[in-house]
Structure formats: structure tokens, C-alpha cells
Design an enzyme around this catalytic site. Structure first.
Site, PDB file in Angstrom:
ATOM      1  N   LYS A 120     -33.128  46.319 104.054  1.00  0.00           N
ATOM      2  CA  LYS A 120     -32.640  45.063 103.495  1.00  0.00           C
ATOM      3  C   LYS A 120     -31.342  45.289 102.724  1.00  0.00           C
ATOM      4  O   LYS A 120     -30.361  44.550 102.904  1.00  0.00           O
ATOM      5  CB  LYS A 120     -33.685  44.437 102.577  1.00  0.00           C
ATOM      6  CG  LYS A 120     -33.227  43.126 101.922  1.00  0.00           C
ATOM      7  CD  LYS A 120     -34.319  42.530 101.066  1.00  0.00           C
ATOM      8  CE  LYS A 120     -34.501  43.278  99.764  1.00  0.00           C
ATOM      9  NZ  LYS A 120     -33.338  43.076  98.835  1.00  0.00           N
ATOM     10  N   ASP A 138     -35.438  39.121 102.898  1.00  0.00           N
ATOM     11  CA  ASP A 138     -36.156  39.304 101.639  1.00  0.00           C
ATOM     12  C   ASP A 138     -37.336  38.340 101.636  1.00  0.00           C
ATOM     13  O   ASP A 138     -37.684  37.749 102.663  1.00  0.00           O
ATOM     14  CB  ASP A 138     -35.216  39.061 100.448  1.00  0.00           C
ATOM     15  CG  ASP A 138     -34.788  37.602 100.331  1.00  0.00           C
ATOM     16  OD1 ASP A 138     -35.021  36.822 101.281  1.00  0.00           O
ATOM     17  OD2 ASP A 138     -34.234  37.234  99.292  1.00  0.00           O
TER      18      ASP A 138
END
Length: 224
Positions: A120, A138
Site C-alpha cells: 500500500k 487501504d
């Protein structure tokens, strides 16, 4: 969600916010990398409050390494997991100097090899700092992808891969920001604000959340 609805979904988000940006404060690719790494299990607001003074002192790997773990920890102690994150910030700074000449690498593999940097974080840096059409999933994007039917998946990686496949080319660059901001401010975890959602008719979520009733003032009798 079919292709036509997906295109319209993004078109409306783009119309409402043509040039979305990250809400993390950053000054160069290195400070962005640090800020994103610090944002794990923390809000952007809390990270920004901590990094303002930190980046005034250390906005390069060399300066961060010279600052040292103890002083870094002191700056970020208001952020969750600050002990581990301070160690990672120093370790990744050292790795950038030793392996990349003090520069932030522009490949996902090299970024993920840095201490405290996952997929991420790497995707955010590639997108924001280098303008690559990556999508960092996320909790907000994971929720939006599943709840709306845009890209359902059981894991963040599954959602990411579906988004990469489903997102039309004109919207790939900013897709990450449109989705995260939508999840942060409208498609909220506990109570999505469906009554003001620009894509409510395209969303597969049921039942739609009604607008809260406004409290009515009870008229009082005039004094005698």
C-alpha cells in the site's frame, strides 16, 4: 458493477473533484514515503501534526539518519505504534543511502524491500510522487470497493487487482484519491451518507442510509 456504470461512477467523482490530492503533507518523495509509512493505523491529520516539525529538521535520508531514532521517536510519539515506526524510519533512511544513493526508488519491488514499507505504501509513493497509475487499497478503498460493488474482494490485493482491471484508463491516475476521499467523507464505515452521495443510484449497497431527521424546535409560549 458493469462497465457503463463503472465509467459513470468515476465520471461523477471526477466531476465533483477534478484534481484530487493526498491529504498527507509532504515536501519531496522521501518525506512522502515517511509520511505514508507513519500513517498506518493513524489518521492523516495526526501524521501531519507530527511531521511538520520533523520534516523541518530532516527532509532527506541523511538528515533523518543524523537526527537519530530517539529524536524521531520524540517527534512522532503522538502517532500509534511510534516505537516501531521510529525504528523503521531510521532503517529505511539507512537503506535508501546504502542501496539507492539517498534517492527514493521508482519500482514497487525496491520500495517494498525497505523497512516498514508494504504494498500500500509503495503504491501511494508511486502514484503521488511519480505519477504512476497505481491504486493503494487501504481500509476506505477496501470498503468502497466491496460495498458499492465496484470491486468486491476478500483481501486488499484482490480488490486492488479488480480495480486495476475495472477502472477505465482516463480515471486510473486519480482513482486512488477519488475512492479514498469518497470512503473517508461519504461512504463511511458505520453510517454511509447515502443521501448526499453522487453515485448513490449506481451503488449496490442496500439499504441506503436515509438523511438524519433534523431536530425540530418546540415553540414556546410567550411570557404573560
Amino acid at each position: 458493477m458493469n462497465k457503463a456504470d463503472t465509467f459513470e461512477f468515476y465520471r461523477r467523482l471526477a466531476e465533483a473533484n477534478p484534481a484530487p490530492e493526498t491529504e498527507l503533507a509532504w515536501r519531496n518523495p522521501f518525506t512522502l514515503l515517511v509520511a505514508v509509512a507513519l500513517s498506518a493505523q493513524a489518521t492523516d491529520v495526526s501524521v501531519n501534526k507530527a511531521t511538520g516539525a520533523l520534516f523541518d529538521l530532516a527532509d532527506t535520508p541523511e538528515k533523518m539518519l543524523a537526527l537519530g531514532e530517539e529524536r524521531v521517536r520524540g517527534h512522532i510519539k503522538t502517532i500509534g505504534l511510534f516505537n516501531t515506526k521510529a525504528k523503521n524510519v531510521i532503517a529505511l533512511s539507512r537503506a535508501l543511502i546504502d542501496l539507492h544513493g539517498g534517492e527514493v526508488p521508482r519500482s514497487r519491488e525496491a520500495l517494498e524491500a525497505l523497512p516498514g514499507v508494504g504494498r500500500k505504501t509503495a503504491n501511494v509513493v508511486l502514484n503521488v510522487a511519480f505519477g504512476e497509475a497505481t491504486i493503494a487499497v487501504d481500509t476506505h478503498i477496501f470498503r468502497v470497493g466491496n460495498r458499492t460493488g465496484l470491486a468486491p474482494g476478500k483481501t486488499p490485493l484482490a480488490v486492488e487487482l479488480k480495480l486495476e482491471k475495472a477502472t477505465p484508463a482516463p480515471f486510473r491516475l486519480h482513482a486512488h484519491h477519488w475512492l479514498i476521499l469518497h470512503g473517508r467523507y461519504i461512504c463511511k464505515a458505520r453510517t454511509p451518507e447515502c443521501w448526499r452521495c453522487p453515485v448513490v443510484d449506481l451503488c449496490r449497497y442496500k439499504p441506503k442510509t436515509p438523511e438524519p431527521k433534523r431536530a425540530q424546535r418546540v415553540p414556546t409560549e410567550p411570557a404573560a
